[in-house]
Design a protein around this motif. Structure first.
Motif, mmCIF file in Angstrom:
data_model
loop_
_atom_site.group_PDB
_atom_site.id
_atom_site.type_symbol
_atom_site.label_atom_id
_atom_site.label_comp_id
_atom_site.label_asym_id
_atom_site.label_seq_id
_atom_site.Cartn_x
_atom_site.Cartn_y
_atom_site.Cartn_z
ATOM 1 N N VAL A 14 -17.267 -25.852 2.122
ATOM 2 C CA VAL A 14 -17.469 -24.408 2.033
ATOM 3 C C VAL A 14 -16.619 -23.628 3.026
ATOM 4 O O VAL A 14 -16.390 -22.439 2.847
ATOM 5 N N LYS B 280 -19.778 -20.502 -0.830
ATOM 6 C CA LYS B 280 -21.093 -21.077 -0.570
ATOM 7 C C LYS B 280 -21.940 -20.968 -1.845
ATOM 8 O O LYS B 280 -21.993 -19.901 -2.453
ATOM 9 N N VAL C 240 -26.591 -22.281 2.190
ATOM 10 C CA VAL C 240 -26.029 -22.692 3.476
ATOM 11 C C VAL C 240 -26.580 -21.844 4.614
ATOM 12 O O VAL C 240 -27.034 -22.367 5.638
#
Length: 373
Positions: A10, A50, A120
């Motif tokens: 990411v 993400k 995340v």
């Protein structure tokens, strides 16, 4: 989950939030009114983001420019292609145009990624590795991105996925969800229909979300981390049910369409005004203030509890907003001088903030200001 591997995916080769030209390489008909458009970057750039985030697109239709934000349905573990799964809104402008005009070979301009709703940057319940994904309709897209990410990564998360749809033909990603349920022991699926047809051979659960239904489906819900996306009324109902079950809402996350945006800006600013009035400072804080537009030479007045974007729209100098929540960055303008308060600026890059750009959709004004418009 392997944290280093996650960060490498990411936070790898950065995908800039500036404009990216992409080409459609495939179109999948998910349901009669939902299509998935698969894009690749023309410059070969990889799509790092993400899971759960969205992108913005800008189109010109009949000579008029439009901005919209759409959630990414694909996973950053497969960065060469970006999937946008879009439901056709018969009363809309953008989604019908996309459904009717985007084919293999079509090119489109993307801006992204953005959005704080992702798997995340959130708090996870330390009680267990279990996550509960609750979706309705096209709200399934960010949760599908998360699911694809976790399963690709071989995550330790135990995933409980509950999806509400109207009928069997409205179940988005039906075949893929079934395969995930069959192939992954830590993936548990429940699809519930609200209005199946009389001729449909549906043996699964029916009805809308209720406290009893959710409790029966997920007995240990208090130990989970919950992600939710769907129509606003649906998400409100989910929150009420979780609160009634004494769920710790620190571990509840949803795709809010006004996260830190206009409502928050107005509420917090009104509270600030009330405090100033109590201190005898009303005349110095509430305005009206003068907004000067440098390029056009125009100016207008604004109160301190007004959202800057809304006043710009009234003056017909709108910077073409999209999400209206401070996440996509489409409504940014450069502030030359003056005092403002921006409640959410996720849609701005670090260098844009340093250069004086603000997001008008979540900004209130607290002095005379000048904008580069």
């Amino acid at each position: 989950m392997l944290i280093k591997d996650l960060e490498a995916i990411v936070n790898g080769e950065t995908w800039s939030s500036r404009k990216t030209l992409a080409q459609c390489v495939n179109v999948i008909e998910e349901t009669p009114d939902v299509k998935t458009f698969q894009f690749k970057a023309i410059d070969g750039q990889l799509f790092h983001f993400k899971p759960g985030q969205f992108i913005g697109i800008q189109l010109e239709i009949n000579g008029e420019k439009h901005n919209r934000s759409y959630t990414i349905a694909s996973s950053p573990t497969r960065p060469h292609l970006l999937h946008l799964t879009i439901k056709k809104d018969e009363d809309g402008v953008i989604s019908p145009w996309l459904h009717e005009n985007i084919i293999k070979g079509s090119e489109i301009e993307l801006r992204g990624p953005a959005g704080s709703f992702n798997c995340v940057d959130v708090n996870y319940n330390p009680a267990s590795d279990k996550v509960l994904l609750i979706s309705a309709g096209s709200g399934i897209t960010p949760l599908m991105s998360m699911t694809r990410f976790w399963t690709d990564m071989g995550s330790d998360h135990c995933i409980h996925f509950i999806n509400w749809a109207r009928s069997t033909q409205d179940i988005i990603f039906r075949r893929e969800l079934s395969l995930l349920d069959q192939n992954y022991k830590n993936f548990n699926l429940e699809v519930i229909l609200t209005n199946p047809g009389l001729t449909e051979n549906w043996l699964g659960k029916r009805g809308r979300i209720t406290t009893n239904l959710l409790s029966d489906l997920v007995a240990d819900i208090k130990s989970m981390t919950v992600f939710c996306c769907g129509p606003e009324g649906f998400m409100d109902q989910v929150k009420k049910i979780l609160e009634s079950l004494d769920f710790d809402m620190n571990y509840y996350h949803d795709e809010s369409f006004d996260p830190g945006g206009k409502k928050k800006a107005k509420t917090q600013n009104q509270a600030s005004i009330a405090s100033d009035e109590n201190n005898g400072q009303k005349e110095n804080n509430t305005g009206p203030f003068n907004v000067k537009l440098k390029k056009s030479g125009r100016s207008f007045l604004i109160e301190s509890n007004d959202i800057l974007l809304e006043k710009l729209e009234e003056e017909k100098v709108s910077p073409r907003p999209s999400c209206r929540a401070g996440n996509c960055g489409c409504c940014q303008v450069k502030k030359i001088s003056g005092e403002t308060l921006t409640q959410n600026e996720n849609g701005l890059m670090k260098d844009e903030k340093e250069d004086g750009f603000i997001l008008t959709c979540t900004t209130t004004v607290h002095s005379d200001i000048e904008l580069d418009l």
